[in-house]
Each structure stands twice: as structure tokens, then as C-alpha cells.
Scaffold this active site. Structure first.
Site, mmCIF file in Angstrom:
data_model
loop_
_atom_site.group_PDB
_atom_site.id
_atom_site.type_symbol
_atom_site.label_atom_id
_atom_site.label_comp_id
_atom_site.label_asym_id
_atom_site.label_seq_id
_atom_site.Cartn_x
_atom_site.Cartn_y
_atom_site.Cartn_z
ATOM 1 N N SER A 1 -53.641 -23.299 47.773
ATOM 2 C CA SER A 1 -53.506 -24.720 48.459
ATOM 3 C C SER A 1 -53.533 -25.425 47.011
ATOM 4 C CB SER A 1 -54.371 -25.307 49.250
ATOM 5 O OG SER A 1 -55.708 -25.240 48.702
ATOM 6 N N LYS A 2 -53.226 -26.761 46.941
ATOM 7 C CA LYS A 2 -53.257 -27.431 46.073
ATOM 8 C C LYS A 2 -54.552 -27.529 45.120
ATOM 9 C CE LYS A 2 -50.333 -31.402 47.500
ATOM 10 N NZ LYS A 2 -50.381 -32.697 48.062
ATOM 11 N N ARG A 3 -55.694 -27.111 45.925
ATOM 12 C CA ARG A 3 -56.934 -27.035 45.148
ATOM 13 C C ARG A 3 -56.632 -25.963 43.945
ATOM 14 N NH1 ARG A 3 -60.561 -24.391 47.552
ATOM 15 N NH2 ARG A 3 -58.829 -23.407 49.009
#
Ligand code: GLU
Length: 468
Positions: free
Chosen positions: A238-240
């Protein structure tokens, strides 16, 4: 043999994620390998979450990756009449029924089932109504009550689901709009899809879709559910974890071939081979070698592949991508060396095109001096070096890296200095810092006029250093 038809069916609720891009790539590869047809379908029935921007972002990413489709894009929102028609047909044939249950009733049913530790599901109250109800209603699929739905997943092997675990799925809402699982079924049927390759988050939809397809008298396609992509910490990517959108990879300076090669290999293998041209992928790709286990994204490996493609890719194509980055940085590329020459000079020094663009600004713009480098190298001692270089370069007949190399050597001999003592002040003088390709190549690329101008300006700095 029926001709192969695959489809990529993104929901336009955001950018194209690398996971989606990998699915698209596998669908594309399989269609190309089998000389079949690759269809693009935009699943935009979720009006609230779908946006035109996302559609465009997906189309742009597909184009950048060069995943060309043979049919489509088909938009589900343009096919409502067809879905309506199939719903009516199913009602007529008793394969679907009107359900008048109120929200409150369904809510109460759910609570009761949860309290009894049962799986929440519709209890079929309206399945066989003697008298048709009145008022607001949805349309439900009459799912078989008994038996199992079995299919042989091309990646996971045989899978089986009990029908009594499956609900009577709503296929049309009370406002008449069709639901997700239903539109997928009608489309896969109408578009004669033979192979559905998609993310494993859809596995539980598959038995429901197969049941509806069978009710319609259609032969279900073959299914291949691809595992998800994980981040370095083992959690879903994910964006993390950094960039996840395909176009963000472009912005960060990756080449589409590198990303495609990386994604192909992430979850699929052909022995130990790491580098695959597009043609090789088309030839070698197969569904059984897609990995069942989730794969972890490895940025280092992607960077390594990217540099490989920067070094070995078609120079004109790499230059085209680099031009895009230069434009992003507001650089006028006509003010400096040809990008193909720049790439040759910088390929060893940059893992991404963005990095290459940022490290090459001095070829196209005025020098930005690194103060520490100026202090260290543009000193009184550098004056004879720069003056000698100026003289020699002014009269140099052939402006080539080899000839310039000879000049540096001559000046070093004349002043009894090591080559480095010539190269470093020169480098700071013409690039502003101590890092650049070899000095002969750098001078050659910069051209005579600008080199001499910069040397004159640097001399002033050397003289000023005297005063301090
Ligand atoms: N639209 C679905 C998604 O974006 C894909 C559906 C499918 O491939 O069947 O997740």
C-alpha cells in the site's frame, strides 16, 4: 480450439495500482501468447466512487506500459439496458425473483444469525412467494440450494464451494441498477471471455458468478486467481510502502520495460531468468508458472532492472522518456547535448531517469555552485590549471572526448600534477560540483563555447578566493 479472449476489468476508483498493472500484464501476455484477444472493460457502475479522472489515469498507465487492447474500453455504465434485459429474462425463466424484504427485516435477520453464531445470509423468504408482493423490491438470483460449485483454478488447482454457503445474491437493487457480480457475469458472457485472470480478492465471487453463468446457459470461463503483492514488511502493498501507482513509477524515473519486466517476474518465473524482453515474455509466459504464494515487492531489484534498461534499451526510446523528465523539470533540452549522448555518459551513474535528469541540469542551464566544492577546488592553485586548459581547449582542432583527454594529460604533464588535480577544479568550474561523468566526456558534451565561458567565470572565483 476456441480462440482465447482475456479481459482486464478495472474499477475506476483511483490510479492504476502496480497489482492491477500486473493483472493487466498477465491478461495481455496470455492473449498475445495465444494469439487471442485482449479486452479492456471499465467497471464503473459504482457511480459514487468512479471518476473520469481515474478512467483517464488507467488509460494513461496502460498506454505508458504499452499494454494495447484489441477491444474496448467498454464501459459498464453504457450497458445498463443489456443488464436490465438479462434481469428480465431471468425473472421470466424463474432464475431470479423479486424480494420485498425491508431493510429492517434483513437487519433483524442478520442480528439474529450473528447472535446464533451463524453466517449472515438471506433466508429465502421471498424465494417462493405465492402472491407477488408490492412496493419496493430488489431482484435476487435463485442460487441452487444444494450441491457444490467446483472449478479448477488455473493457479490454485481444484476449488469447491458449498451452495448452501452462498446467498441468493441481489442482482438488481431497488432502483433497478445492476450489482457488481451480475454485471461481471453478463459482460464475461457477452464478451465471450475464455480466461479470467484476476486478483485473489475475487475468489469468493467466482462460485456465485459460475452459478449465474450456468443459470444463463453459458459455459463459465476458466479462472486464474493471482495472489496479492506484499510490501517489504509482509503486509499487503500500500501507499505506506512508497509508490504504488504506475504513473508514480514513471514520475520517479522508471522505464516502462523495467516495470513490466519486474511485474512479470513478481509472481511468475521461468527458471532463474530475471531479464525478459517483451517478445520473450510473450513467448515464455504461461499460467501454471504463476506463483500461488503472495510475492513481496523489492524496490532494489526494480532499480537494478531499471538501470539495466537505461543502459541497454533502445537509446531513442530511453531518450524520449528522459525528455519527459526534462520537461517536468522545466529544462529546455535544445540548450544542451543530445539526450542520447547524455544517456551514454550518465547511464552508469543513475538508477532512474529522474536521477539522471537532476544530475544533468548543468548541461542545459547555468551552473549552480556547490559552495564546499568551490572552496576546496577553485583556489589560487587552480588558476594555472584553468588557464592552461583554456588555452589548449581554445585551439583544440577536434572536439572529441579522446582529444580532450589528451589535453588534460598534456596539462597535467606540463604542470607536473596528477590528472585528478586537473580534473577536479575543471569539474567544479564547468558543472558546479565534484560529481560528473569523466571530465573529457563532460567537457565534450558541454561544447567548446560554454566550456570556455565557464572556465573564464571560474577563474574569477579563483581570483576572489585569493582575497579572502
Ligand atoms: N473490477 C474489479 C476490480 O477492479 C475486477 C473484476 C474482475 O476482474 O472480475 O477489482
Amino acid at each position: 480450439m476456441t480462440p482465447v479472449r482475456t479481459r482486464f476489468a478495472p474499477s475506476p476508483t483511483g490510479y492504476l495500482h502496480v497489482g492491477g498493472a500486473r493483472t493487466a500484464l498477465y491478461c495481455w501476455l496470455y492473449a498475445r501468447k495465444m494469439q487471442g484477444t485482449f479486452v479492456l472493460r471499465i467497471e464503473d457502475t459504482d457511480i459514487e466512487r468512479s471518476t473520469q479522472e481515474s478512467v483517464q489515469a488507467i488509460l494513461d498507465a496502460m498506454e505508458w506500459l504499452n499494454l494495447n487492447y484489441d477491444e474496448g474500453p467498454f464501459y459498464q455504465t453504457k450497458r445498463f439496458d443489456r443488464y436490465h434485459e438479462v434481469v428480465q429474462l431471468m425473472l421470466k425463466e424463474g432464475k431470479a425473483y423479486r424480494c420485498y424484504c425491508s431493510k429492517e427485516r434483513l437487519e433483524a435477520l442478520r442480528t439474529e444469525q450473528m447472535t446464533n453464531k451463524q453466517k449472515p445470509r438471506y433466508d429465502g423468504l421471498c424465494r417462493d412467494l405465492k402472491e407477488p408482493g408490492t412496493g419496493s423490491h430488489v431482484i435476487r438470483f435463485r442460487n441452487p440450494l444444494e450441491g457444490v460449485v467446483e472449478f479448477n483454478d488455473l493457479i490454485r488447482g481444484p476449488l469447491s464451494f458449498r451452495n448452501d454457503e452462498l446467498d441468493d445474491l441481489i442482482i438488481a437493487r431497488s432502483d433497478g441498477t445492476p450489482t457488481y457480480n451480475f454485471t461481471v457475469v453478463v459482460d464475461d458472457w457477452d464478451m465471450q471471455i475464455t480466461h479470467v485472470i484476476r486478483g485473489d480478492d475475487h475468489i469468493n465471487n467466482t462460485p456465485r458468478q459460475i452459478n449465474i453463468l450456468r443459470a444463463l446457459g453459458a459455459t463459465p470461463p476458466l479462472y486464474a486467481h493471482v495472489s496479492m503483492i506484499l510490501g517489504s514488511d509482509g503486509k499487503r502493498l500500500s501507499k505506506r510502502h512508497g509508490a504504488v501507482s504506475v504513473m508514480q513509477y514513471r514520475e520517479e524515473g522508471f522505464l516502462p520495460e523495467a516495470l513490466l519486466n519486474y511485474l512479470a517476474r513478481l509472481g511468475w518465473s521461468h527458471g532463474d531468468q530475471e531479464i525478459f524482453s517483451r517478445e520473450e515474455l510473450v513467448q515464455l509466459f504461461d499460467i501454471p508458472h504463476i506463483n500461488k504464494a503472495p510475492a513481496a515487492f523489492n524496490n532494489e531489484k526494480l532499480l537494478w532492472l531499471n538501470q539495466h534498461y537505461i543502459k541497454t534499451g533502445d537509446p531513442l526510446h530511453v531518450a524520449e522518456e528522459l525528455a519527459w523528465h526534462m520537461q517536468q523539470l522545466g529544462v529546455d533540452v535544445s540548450a544542451g547535448p543530445a539526450l542520447t549522448d547524455l544517456i551514454k555518459a550518465q547511464a552508469e551513474r543513475a538508477k532512474t531517469l529522474r536521477e539522471m535528469a537532476e544530475k544533468s541540469l548543468y548541461f542545459y542551464r547555468d551552473v549552480q555552485f556547490d559552495e564546499a566544492a568551490v572552496k576546496q577546488h577553485l583556489t589560487q592553485e587552480a588558476i594555472p590549471v584553468i588557464e592552461s586548459m583554456q588555452n589548449e581547449l581554445t585551439h583544440l582542432k577536434e572536439w572529441t572526448a579522446e582529444a580532450i583527454h589528451q589535453v588534460v594529460q598534456n596539462v597535467a604533464e606540463k604542470l607536473t600534477l596528477k590528472m585528478g588535480k586537473i580534473a577536479q577544479p575543471m569539474r567544479v568550474a564547468i558543472t558546479g560540483s565534484t560529481v560528473s561523468p569523466s571530465i573529457d566526456v563532460t567537457v565534450c558534451l558541454l561544447g567548446r563555447e560554454r566550456t570556455l565561458q565557464r572556465l573564464s567565470a571560474a577563474l574569477l572565483l579563483c581570483e576572489e578566493s585569493k582575497a579572502i
